[in-house]
Design a protein around this motif. Structure first.
Motif, PDB file in Angstrom:
ATOM      1  N   GLU A 105       0.808  -1.215   0.000  1.00  0.00           N
ATOM      2  CA  GLU A 105       0.000   0.000   0.000  1.00  0.00           C
ATOM      3  C   GLU A 105       0.844   1.268   0.000  1.00  0.00           C
ATOM      4  OE1 GLU A 105      -3.165   0.203   2.836  1.00  0.00           O
ATOM      5  OE2 GLU A 105      -3.418  -1.968   2.914  1.00  0.00           O
ATOM      6  N   ILE A 106       2.060   1.189   0.540  1.00  0.00           N
ATOM      7  CA  ILE A 106       2.955   2.348   0.606  1.00  0.00           C
ATOM      8  C   ILE A 106       4.206   2.008  -0.191  1.00  0.00           C
ATOM      9  CG2 ILE A 106       4.183   3.956   2.118  1.00  0.00           C
ATOM     10  CD1 ILE A 106       2.360   3.076   4.382  1.00  0.00           C
ATOM     11  N   GLN A 130      -1.736   2.924  -2.258  1.00  0.00           N
ATOM     12  CA  GLN A 130      -2.497   4.125  -1.948  1.00  0.00           C
ATOM     13  C   GLN A 130      -1.586   5.347  -1.825  1.00  0.00           C
ATOM     14  OE1 GLN A 130      -5.993   3.925   0.758  1.00  0.00           O
ATOM     15  NE2 GLN A 130      -5.035   2.049   1.522  1.00  0.00           N
ATOM     16  N   LEU A 131      -0.406   5.144  -1.244  1.00  0.00           N
ATOM     17  CA  LEU A 131       0.515   6.242  -0.937  1.00  0.00           C
ATOM     18  C   LEU A 131       1.862   5.965  -1.584  1.00  0.00           C
ATOM     19  CD1 LEU A 131       1.245   8.833   0.700  1.00  0.00           C
ATOM     20  CD2 LEU A 131       1.780   7.326   2.631  1.00  0.00           C
ATOM     21  N   VAL A 132       2.397   6.952  -2.306  1.00  0.00           N
ATOM     22  CA  VAL A 132       3.688   6.819  -2.971  1.00  0.00           C
ATOM     23  C   VAL A 132       4.602   7.940  -2.492  1.00  0.00           C
ATOM     24  CG1 VAL A 132       4.928   6.829  -5.169  1.00  0.00           C
ATOM     25  CG2 VAL A 132       2.676   5.748  -5.012  1.00  0.00           C
ATOM     26  N   VAL A 191       3.741  11.854  -1.645  1.00  0.00           N
ATOM     27  CA  VAL A 191       4.635  12.710  -0.873  1.00  0.00           C
ATOM     28  C   VAL A 191       5.861  12.897  -1.752  1.00  0.00           C
ATOM     29  CG1 VAL A 191       6.058  12.965   1.190  1.00  0.00           C
ATOM     30  CG2 VAL A 191       3.783  11.923   1.359  1.00  0.00           C
ATOM     31  N   PHE A 192       6.039  14.117  -2.256  1.00  0.00           N
ATOM     32  CA  PHE A 192       7.067  14.381  -3.262  1.00  0.00           C
ATOM     33  C   PHE A 192       8.181  15.208  -2.634  1.00  0.00           C
ATOM     34  CE2 PHE A 192       9.058  16.043  -7.046  1.00  0.00           C
ATOM     35  CZ  PHE A 192       8.937  15.011  -7.959  1.00  0.00           C
ATOM     36  N   ILE A 193       9.369  14.601  -2.533  1.00  0.00           N
ATOM     37  CA  ILE A 193      10.526  15.235  -1.901  1.00  0.00           C
ATOM     38  C   ILE A 193      11.424  15.804  -2.989  1.00  0.00           C
ATOM     39  CG2 ILE A 193      12.535  14.841  -0.423  1.00  0.00           C
ATOM     40  CD1 ILE A 193      10.994  12.392   0.711  1.00  0.00           C
ATOM     41  N   SER A 194      11.754  17.085  -2.873  1.00  0.00           N
ATOM     42  CA  SER A 194      12.580  17.700  -3.911  1.00  0.00           C
ATOM     43  C   SER A 194      13.212  18.981  -3.382  1.00  0.00           C
ATOM     44  CB  SER A 194      11.734  18.016  -5.146  1.00  0.00           C
ATOM     45  OG  SER A 194      12.517  18.622  -6.167  1.00  0.00           O
TER      46      SER A 194
END
Length: 335
Positions: free
Chosen positions: A98-99, A179-181, A214-217
């Motif tokens: 799911e993650i 569900q969560l990436v 959740v996009f880390i940049s």
């Protein structure tokens, strides 16, 4: 919009081991320090900040690649709410489907000895979700969604371009229908000409599959294009959180203003105001701090900033008094 993840008081500390010539180094690094964060279902939340601010460590805690030192992570799983921080490795196993994560560098994250079919199918095999013809069909469908031809699945990663390899990495993340990436610098290793294609793909997949990112940049132009909300991290703590448009239009923390000044301007007449750029480097997260953590580099610092740390977000004593410049401020002034 409902919450898919709520982070409460999350901390991640690393204690040093043997140092030079076998000497013991017991310094404690506060990589993530008392973070509160909410991720809403179906949105893209951006995490930004300079290198060493703790954003990658926070992402790894969400993935449970690291077990947090303190705090809770309440995740709304298919079976009901669970605290990811409290689960054992065995209890986490069902949630691994799911993650999921998309890695930064497709060249190093793909096993060169495995075919594309084996790479994308591995999560299905490990979690016993499919086998035989069903497995091949799911791999083919996922590759097709990610813009790759299924008939090429017997090839090895070296036969593909950098953008195509990242599409393979995205397919591997999505084949379990998560569900969560969590995407950590998912386009930073790609050519500029390819980045927009991958970002558009991520947006299309989100709309089609109802994904939460959740996009880390560190690239604010990417964050501005992709994210609905942005959380700004500095030295292990979130100093500001806002809707993307609001944050770029009118930042409320001096550190956010400094980050926005690094965004390239399309108009060559615009000059940077060097007086708002912070001096020096990010201090070591192993240091003990009193007061505001940004205070040593802040052009607006006052005596209270060295004595007391603001408790609420935005973490600035003068957030209601300062008139900080957004990324569009100079554009309005020249129009």
């Amino acid at each position: 919009m409902s919450e898919i993840l709520r982070v409460e008081g999350l901390s991640m500390r690393f204690t040093g081991g043997a140092g030079l010539f076998g000497r013991r180094n017991r310094a404690t690094v506060h990589a993530v320090d008392d973070v509160d964060l909410v991720v809403r279902r179906g949105e893209t939340l951006g995490l930004v900040g300079e290198s060493g601010c703790g954003k990658t460590t926070l992402g790894r805690c969400i993935l449970r690649a690291h077990k947090p030192s303190a705090g809770r992570m309440i995740y709304d799983s298919a079976a009901g709410p669970v605290d990811l921080a409290a689960l054992s490795r065995a209890e986490l196993r069902p949630l691994r489907t799911e993650i999921r994560t998309v890695f930064q560098d497709p060249n190093s994250s793909l096993n060169p000895r495995m075919t594309v079919r084996q790479i994308v199918a591995e999560p299905l095999v490990v979690n016993r979700l499919a086998s035989g013809s069903e497995l091949t069909d799911r791999v083919a469908e996922t590759l097709r969604r990610c813009g790759l031809r299924p008939e090429l699945m017997r090839r090895y990663p070296h036969a593909f371009s950098g953008g195509e390899r990242q599409r393979i990495g995205i397919a591997r993340a999505l084949v379990t229908e998560p569900q969560l990436v969590v995407a950590d610098e998912a386009v930073s290793a790609l050519d500029v000409s390819v980045r927009s294609q991958i970002l558009n793909l991520l947006e299309d997949l989100q709309d089609e599959l109802g994904l939460t990112y959740v996009f880390i940049s560190h690239d604010l132009s990417v964050i501005q294009h992709l994210c609905d909300r942005v959380a700004v991290m500095y030295l292990g703590r979130i100093v500001e959180e806002a809707e993307t448009e609001d944050l770029f239009e009118q930042p409320r923390h001096p550190y956010t203003e400094a980050l926005l000044r690094s965004v390239p301007r399309p108009d060559p007449r615009l000059r940077r105001r060097d007086d708002v750029l912070p001096a020096g480097e990010v201090p070591s997260p192993s240091e003990d701090f009193t007061g505001c953590r940004f205070q040593p580099r802040c052009p607006y610092a006052q005596p209270i900033c060295a004595a007391e740390e603001p408790e609420s977000i935005p973490r600035c004593h003068f957030t209601d008094e300062l008139s900080l410049a957004g990324v569009y401020t100079d554009l309005r002034q020249t129009s």
